[in-house]
Design an enzyme around this catalytic site. Sequence first.
Site, PDB file in Angstrom:
ATOM      1  N   GLY A 203     -19.824   9.837 -41.048  1.00  0.00           N
ATOM      2  CA  GLY A 203     -21.155   9.401 -40.590  1.00  0.00           C
ATOM      3  C   GLY A 203     -22.110  10.579 -40.501  1.00  0.00           C
TER       4      GLY A 203
ATOM      5  N   ARG B 268     -17.468   8.078 -46.966  1.00  0.00           N
ATOM      6  CA  ARG B 268     -16.104   8.043 -46.430  1.00  0.00           C
ATOM      7  C   ARG B 268     -15.211   7.734 -47.628  1.00  0.00           C
ATOM      8  NH1 ARG B 268     -18.611   5.256 -41.363  1.00  0.00           N
ATOM      9  NH2 ARG B 268     -18.607   6.985 -39.915  1.00  0.00           N
TER      10      ARG B 268
ATOM     11  N   ASP C 174     -13.774  13.646 -37.065  1.00  0.00           N
ATOM     12  CA  ASP C 174     -12.317  13.801 -37.137  1.00  0.00           C
ATOM     13  C   ASP C 174     -11.724  13.356 -38.479  1.00  0.00           C
ATOM     14  OD1 ASP C 174     -12.811  11.174 -36.550  1.00  0.00           O
ATOM     15  OD2 ASP C 174     -11.435  11.049 -34.846  1.00  0.00           O
TER      16      ASP C 174
ATOM     17  N   THR D 244     -21.134  15.066 -35.612  1.00  0.00           N
ATOM     18  CA  THR D 244     -21.065  13.639 -35.249  1.00  0.00           C
ATOM     19  C   THR D 244     -21.864  13.439 -33.966  1.00  0.00           C
ATOM     20  OG1 THR D 244     -19.642  11.893 -34.328  1.00  0.00           O
ATOM     21  CG2 THR D 244     -18.779  14.111 -34.209  1.00  0.00           C
TER      22      THR D 244
ATOM     23  N   ASP E 194     -21.066  11.387 -31.714  1.00  0.00           N
ATOM     24  CA  ASP E 194     -20.196  10.835 -30.666  1.00  0.00           C
ATOM     25  C   ASP E 194     -19.701  11.866 -29.649  1.00  0.00           C
ATOM     26  OD1 ASP E 194     -20.431   8.474 -32.085  1.00  0.00           O
ATOM     27  OD2 ASP E 194     -18.544   8.740 -33.162  1.00  0.00           O
TER      28      ASP E 194
ATOM     29  N   ASP F  64     -16.973  13.515 -29.784  1.00  0.00           N
ATOM     30  CA  ASP F  64     -15.568  13.180 -29.508  1.00  0.00           C
ATOM     31  C   ASP F  64     -14.594  14.171 -30.133  1.00  0.00           C
ATOM     32  OD1 ASP F  64     -16.163  12.498 -32.115  1.00  0.00           O
ATOM     33  OD2 ASP F  64     -15.179  10.554 -32.066  1.00  0.00           O
TER      34      ASP F  64
ATOM     35  N   ARG G  69     -18.441   5.231 -30.679  1.00  0.00           N
ATOM     36  CA  ARG G  69     -17.112   4.801 -31.133  1.00  0.00           C
ATOM     37  C   ARG G  69     -16.198   4.540 -29.927  1.00  0.00           C
ATOM     38  NH1 ARG G  69     -15.294   4.977 -36.460  1.00  0.00           N
ATOM     39  NH2 ARG G  69     -16.894   6.430 -37.132  1.00  0.00           N
TER      40      ARG G  69
HETATM   41  O1  F6P Z   1     -19.180   8.243 -35.659  1.00  0.00           O
HETATM   42  C1  F6P Z   1     -20.545   7.974 -35.679  1.00  0.00           C
HETATM   43  C2  F6P Z   1     -20.810   6.499 -35.565  1.00  0.00           C
HETATM   44  O2  F6P Z   1     -22.205   6.288 -35.598  1.00  0.00           O
HETATM   45  C3  F6P Z   1     -20.189   5.813 -34.343  1.00  0.00           C
HETATM   46  O3  F6P Z   1     -20.918   6.047 -33.156  1.00  0.00           O
HETATM   47  C4  F6P Z   1     -20.161   4.370 -34.792  1.00  0.00           C
HETATM   48  O4  F6P Z   1     -19.150   3.669 -34.126  1.00  0.00           O
HETATM   49  C5  F6P Z   1     -19.873   4.487 -36.277  1.00  0.00           C
HETATM   50  O5  F6P Z   1     -20.249   5.812 -36.660  1.00  0.00           O
HETATM   51  C6  F6P Z   1     -20.612   3.494 -37.137  1.00  0.00           C
HETATM   52  O6  F6P Z   1     -20.181   3.647 -38.439  1.00  0.00           O
HETATM   53  P1  F6P Z   1     -20.907   3.011 -39.711  1.00  0.00           P
HETATM   54  O7  F6P Z   1     -22.143   3.793 -39.988  1.00  0.00           O
HETATM   55  O8  F6P Z   1     -19.894   3.137 -40.798  1.00  0.00           O
HETATM   56  O9  F6P Z   1     -21.232   1.599 -39.339  1.00  0.00           O
END
Ligand code: F6P
Length: 328
Positions: free
Chosen positions: A15, A76, A107, A130, A132, A134, A176
């Site tokens: 992300g 990804r 991660d 990120t 998050d 985390d 997340r």
């Molecule tokens: O890890 C970053 C994040 O924005 C999280 O907060 C969220 O859960 C996830 O990515 C959303 O992912 P996507 O953009 O694939 O919907």
Amino acid sequence: MPKTIKKLAVLTSGGDSPGMNAAIRAVVRACAYHNIECIGVYRGYEGLIEGDFESMDARSVKGIINKGGTFLKSARSKEFRTAEGRQKAYKKLVEAEIDGLVAIGGDGTFTGAMIFNQEFGFPVIGIPGTIDNDIFGTSHTLGFDTALNTVVDAIDKIRDTASSHNRLFFVEVMGRDVGHIALNAGIAGGAEEILIPEEDLGLERLVDSLNRSRKSGKSSSIVVVAEGDKIGKNIFELKDFVDQNMEGYDVRVSVLGHMQRGGAPSCFDRVLASRMGVKAVESLLEGKTNYMVGLLNGKMELTPLEKAIKGKTKINLELLRVSDIMST
Ligand code: F6P
């Protein structure tokens, strides 16, 4: 003796987060400063497998420190999770005579980098990007501060409507499986209650807390809900519960979503990105590999990638207490 590094590559994966561009800029400029070549890899590990490379010099990264997203783009990659995919990527790196890789991401990105290093002994350093927060081994991931400011700005605006209409708002924020965004932005936005996965509040306590708020004279409320919280998992069910079981509430839900990942990086994230980029390049030049750069006690420090991925970032208990006291 580690192999002399003459050419490094940089990619962003997973992300996107505000500050990634500033980090790419820092890596490219640190390479130029140390007279080594720098290659930008487009679309994360996908681009590594396909050899989607571009040579970058100091001027290639002008005017991007203030831009959200990542101009190298991100993905990804499913193929990089396979041994064949990683073998293809290694071949492309060897063909392009690249001696080391800076991987900017979360991660998932670090897991890929670590396995790649284990399989081929290829030098890698990670930069935690990120929103998050985390990742273990850094007090702040890149983009966390900007996302917090974005969320607080949104809560301030929602509060205008909440108080004009005497409404209860459930505001869902990203993060997340962790509640760092919810807890910090909730305190800064003056939320009456904050629901995070690290602390199981339970519906009963939420109801008590809302009733207490009302009795204390509050006519509107904001509850910040982390997307990973058990009660918050389906925020619309939470709204239905309050509608059906609590009288006199006019409830609305606001899911902030991906706006939290965008926008110009804050001053903090720009400085952090610049420091992390320099540390990443200089660590590789010193022969360090399989580490993540992070901010610990105000200093740039290295943490083994495995620890960064597996270690748990603990929620700040003092913040939890402050949030409880503030909702009095
Ligand atoms: O890890 C970053 C994040 O924005 C999280 O907060 C969220 O859960 C996830 O990515 C959303 O992912 P996507 O953009 O694939 O919907």
